[in-house]
Design a protein around this motif. Structure first.
Motif, short mmCIF file in Angstrom:
data_model
loop_
_atom_site.label_atom_id
_atom_site.label_comp_id
_atom_site.label_asym_id
_atom_site.label_seq_id
_atom_site.Cartn_x
_atom_site.Cartn_y
_atom_site.Cartn_z
N PRO A 137 -5.36 8.49 -2.06
CA PRO A 137 -5.63 7.81 -3.34
C PRO A 137 -4.38 7.25 -4.01
CG PRO A 137 -6.79 9.91 -3.23
CD PRO A 137 -5.82 9.87 -2.09
N LEU A 138 -3.26 7.96 -3.88
CA LEU A 138 -2.01 7.48 -4.47
C LEU A 138 -1.53 6.21 -3.76
CD1 LEU A 138 -0.10 10.87 -4.89
CD2 LEU A 138 -1.29 9.56 -6.66
N LEU A 139 -1.62 6.20 -2.45
CA LEU A 139 -1.21 5.01 -1.70
C LEU A 139 -2.09 3.82 -2.04
CD1 LEU A 139 -0.47 6.59 1.80
CD2 LEU A 139 1.16 5.93 0.04
N GLN A 140 -3.37 4.07 -2.26
CA GLN A 140 -4.27 2.98 -2.61
C GLN A 140 -3.91 2.37 -3.97
OE1 GLN A 140 -8.34 4.13 -2.72
NE2 GLN A 140 -9.13 2.04 -2.76
N ILE A 141 -3.37 3.20 -4.87
CA ILE A 141 -2.95 2.69 -6.18
C ILE A 141 -1.72 1.81 -6.05
CG2 ILE A 141 -2.03 3.37 -8.43
CD1 ILE A 141 -3.77 5.89 -8.23
N TYR A 142 -0.75 2.25 -5.23
CA TYR A 142 0.53 1.56 -5.17
C TYR A 142 0.60 0.45 -4.13
CZ TYR A 142 2.07 5.49 -8.01
OH TYR A 142 2.19 6.43 -9.02
N MET A 143 -0.39 0.37 -3.26
CA MET A 143 -0.38 -0.66 -2.21
C MET A 143 -1.56 -1.59 -2.40
SD MET A 143 0.72 1.68 1.10
CE MET A 143 1.16 0.27 2.11
N ASP A 144 -1.32 -2.88 -2.26
CA ASP A 144 -2.37 -3.87 -2.47
C ASP A 144 -3.40 -3.89 -1.35
OD1 ASP A 144 -1.15 -4.67 -4.84
OD2 ASP A 144 0.08 -6.19 -3.84
N SER A 145 -2.96 -3.63 -0.12
CA SER A 145 -3.83 -3.71 1.04
C SER A 145 -4.41 -2.34 1.38
CB SER A 145 -3.06 -4.26 2.25
OG SER A 145 -3.82 -4.16 3.43
N ALA A 146 -5.73 -2.27 1.45
CA ALA A 146 -6.37 -1.02 1.84
C ALA A 146 -6.04 -0.66 3.28
CB ALA A 146 -7.88 -1.13 1.65
N PHE A 147 -5.92 -1.67 4.14
CA PHE A 147 -5.59 -1.42 5.54
C PHE A 147 -4.19 -0.81 5.65
CE2 PHE A 147 -3.88 -2.54 9.68
CZ PHE A 147 -4.93 -2.22 10.53
N SER A 148 -3.24 -1.35 4.89
CA SER A 148 -1.87 -0.81 4.93
C SER A 148 -1.82 0.62 4.42
CB SER A 148 -0.94 -1.69 4.10
OG SER A 148 -0.90 -3.01 4.61
N ALA A 149 -2.59 0.92 3.37
CA ALA A 149 -2.62 2.29 2.85
C ALA A 149 -3.20 3.25 3.88
CB ALA A 149 -3.45 2.32 1.56
N ALA A 150 -4.28 2.84 4.55
CA ALA A 150 -4.87 3.69 5.59
C ALA A 150 -3.93 3.85 6.77
CB ALA A 150 -6.20 3.10 6.04
N LEU A 151 -3.21 2.78 7.11
CA LEU A 151 -2.26 2.83 8.22
C LEU A 151 -1.14 3.83 7.92
CD1 LEU A 151 -1.11 1.80 10.90
CD2 LEU A 151 -0.07 -0.10 9.63
N LEU A 152 -0.63 3.80 6.71
CA LEU A 152 0.43 4.74 6.34
C LEU A 152 -0.06 6.17 6.37
CD1 LEU A 152 3.33 5.04 5.48
CD2 LEU A 152 2.65 4.66 3.11
N CYS A 153 -1.29 6.41 5.95
CA CYS A 153 -1.87 7.76 6.02
C CYS A 153 -1.97 8.24 7.46
CB CYS A 153 -3.25 7.77 5.37
SG CYS A 153 -3.25 7.64 3.58
N ALA A 154 -2.47 7.38 8.32
CA ALA A 154 -2.60 7.77 9.73
C ALA A 154 -1.24 8.00 10.36
CB ALA A 154 -3.36 6.69 10.49
N TRP A 155 -0.24 7.20 9.99
CA TRP A 155 1.11 7.38 10.52
C TRP A 155 1.70 8.73 10.09
CZ3 TRP A 155 5.71 7.94 7.77
CH2 TRP A 155 6.86 7.96 8.54
N ILE A 156 1.49 9.10 8.84
CA ILE A 156 2.02 10.37 8.34
C ILE A 156 1.47 11.54 9.16
CG2 ILE A 156 1.92 11.96 6.37
CD1 ILE A 156 2.10 9.51 4.55
#
Length: 288
Positions: A137-156
């Motif tokens: 949820p935090l990444l979704q707030i700070y990142m414009d792209s939902a795909f990029s936020a999900a990608l960063l989560c999966a990478w972590i």
């Protein structure tokens, strides 16, 4: 007398050797047949029992859909499921690729400098132990792209096994060989290329197997969390939407596709590991 007994044993040994080789060949053949037949048989029995139970007990489809209904939904809703599967697959692949690149680079940096490892390894552990459900949820707030936020989560989620296993592997080179490289005045690059990297390869491939599954899990969890905000992504978002609409056939169909993706990823990572190690490493050499 003893010489005569030795001659008799020698004369009879070829037959014993042939019989033993034939027994080994039979055991190997049975193992290869059972390796694929037994899991397939269990799967067929499980699906057949599931279908029989749903049919005989007349279980409503919104309680437990039958395998036949799920198969029909896979065909009828393929135009919805296939694009969602592509998004989830792209998320998983990119996350795994970035985890491999980042994990290898940082592992090499850790093994080249104790100060770098002491400075940054605790933060890698913090990223690993922090639940991705809390981060998404935090990444979704700070990142414009939902795909990029999900990608960063999966990478972590996928990053730490690569980093940890590769770091351990790079440190596991034989100390006698390290002394030998020192005697011959090997450079740091030569040590890394000819000694540390081959020693680390089995560890890296083991981490790759783990990271492949975790990348898919991270992608699915991120899709779940981000999908609740109305941003449709991949199979997890499709599964979530189907649950809201009580479309349990599509829900189970999406779940089946996620499981199939996980199996394919594990099979691919296992093949990569086998062909990388089968000629030289003890863990992959064939044994009788």
């Amino acid at each position: 007398m003893n010489q005569h007994a030795v001659q008799e044993n020698t004369a009879s040994s070829p037959g014993l050797i042939d019989a033993e080789e034939a027994a080994i060949a039979r055991r190997r053949k049975l193992y290869q047949i059972g390796r694929w037949t037994l899991p397939s048989l269990v799967l067929v029995l499980a699906i057949g029992s599931w279908q029989a139970y749903v049919t005989l007990a007349q279980v409503p489809h919104y309680i437990l859909p039958s395998p036949l209904l799920i198969a029909q939904t896979l065909i009828s809703d393929w135009d919805v499921l296939w694009p969602a599967m592509q998004i989830t697959g792209r998320l998983t692949f990119l996350a795994l690729l970035l985890a491999v690149i980042g994990g290898l680079a940082i592992a090499v940096a850790f093994t080249q400098s104790k100060w770098v490892e002491m400075s940054f390894f605790p933060y890698a552990v913090i990223l690993q132990v922090t639940p991705v459900v809390a981060i998404a949820p935090l990444l979704q707030i700070y990142m414009d792209s939902a795909f990029s936020a999900a990608l960063l989560c999966a990478w972590i989620v996928a990053f730490f096994p690569i980093l940890s296993n590769t770091t351990t592997g790079l440190k596991s080179a034989d100390h006698n060989l390290q002394d030998l490289f020192s005697i011959y005045g090997a450079t740091g690059w030569q040590r890394l290329r000819y000694l540390a990297a081959p020693s680390a390869l089995p560890y890296f491939l083991s981490g790759l197997k783990i990271a492949g599954g975790l990348a898919l899990i991270g992608a699915v969890v991120a899709e779940f969390v981000i999908g609740r905000a109305g941003t449709g992504l991949g199979l997890a978002s499709t599964l979530l939407e189907a649950s809201y609409r009580f479309n349990f056939g599509r829900l189970y169909a999406a779940l089946v596709l996620i499981s199939v993706m996980g199996i394919l990823i594990f099979a691919l990572m296992s093949l990569i590991s086998h062909f990388s190690l089968c000629r030289w490493h003890e863990s992959a050499l064939k044994r009788e």
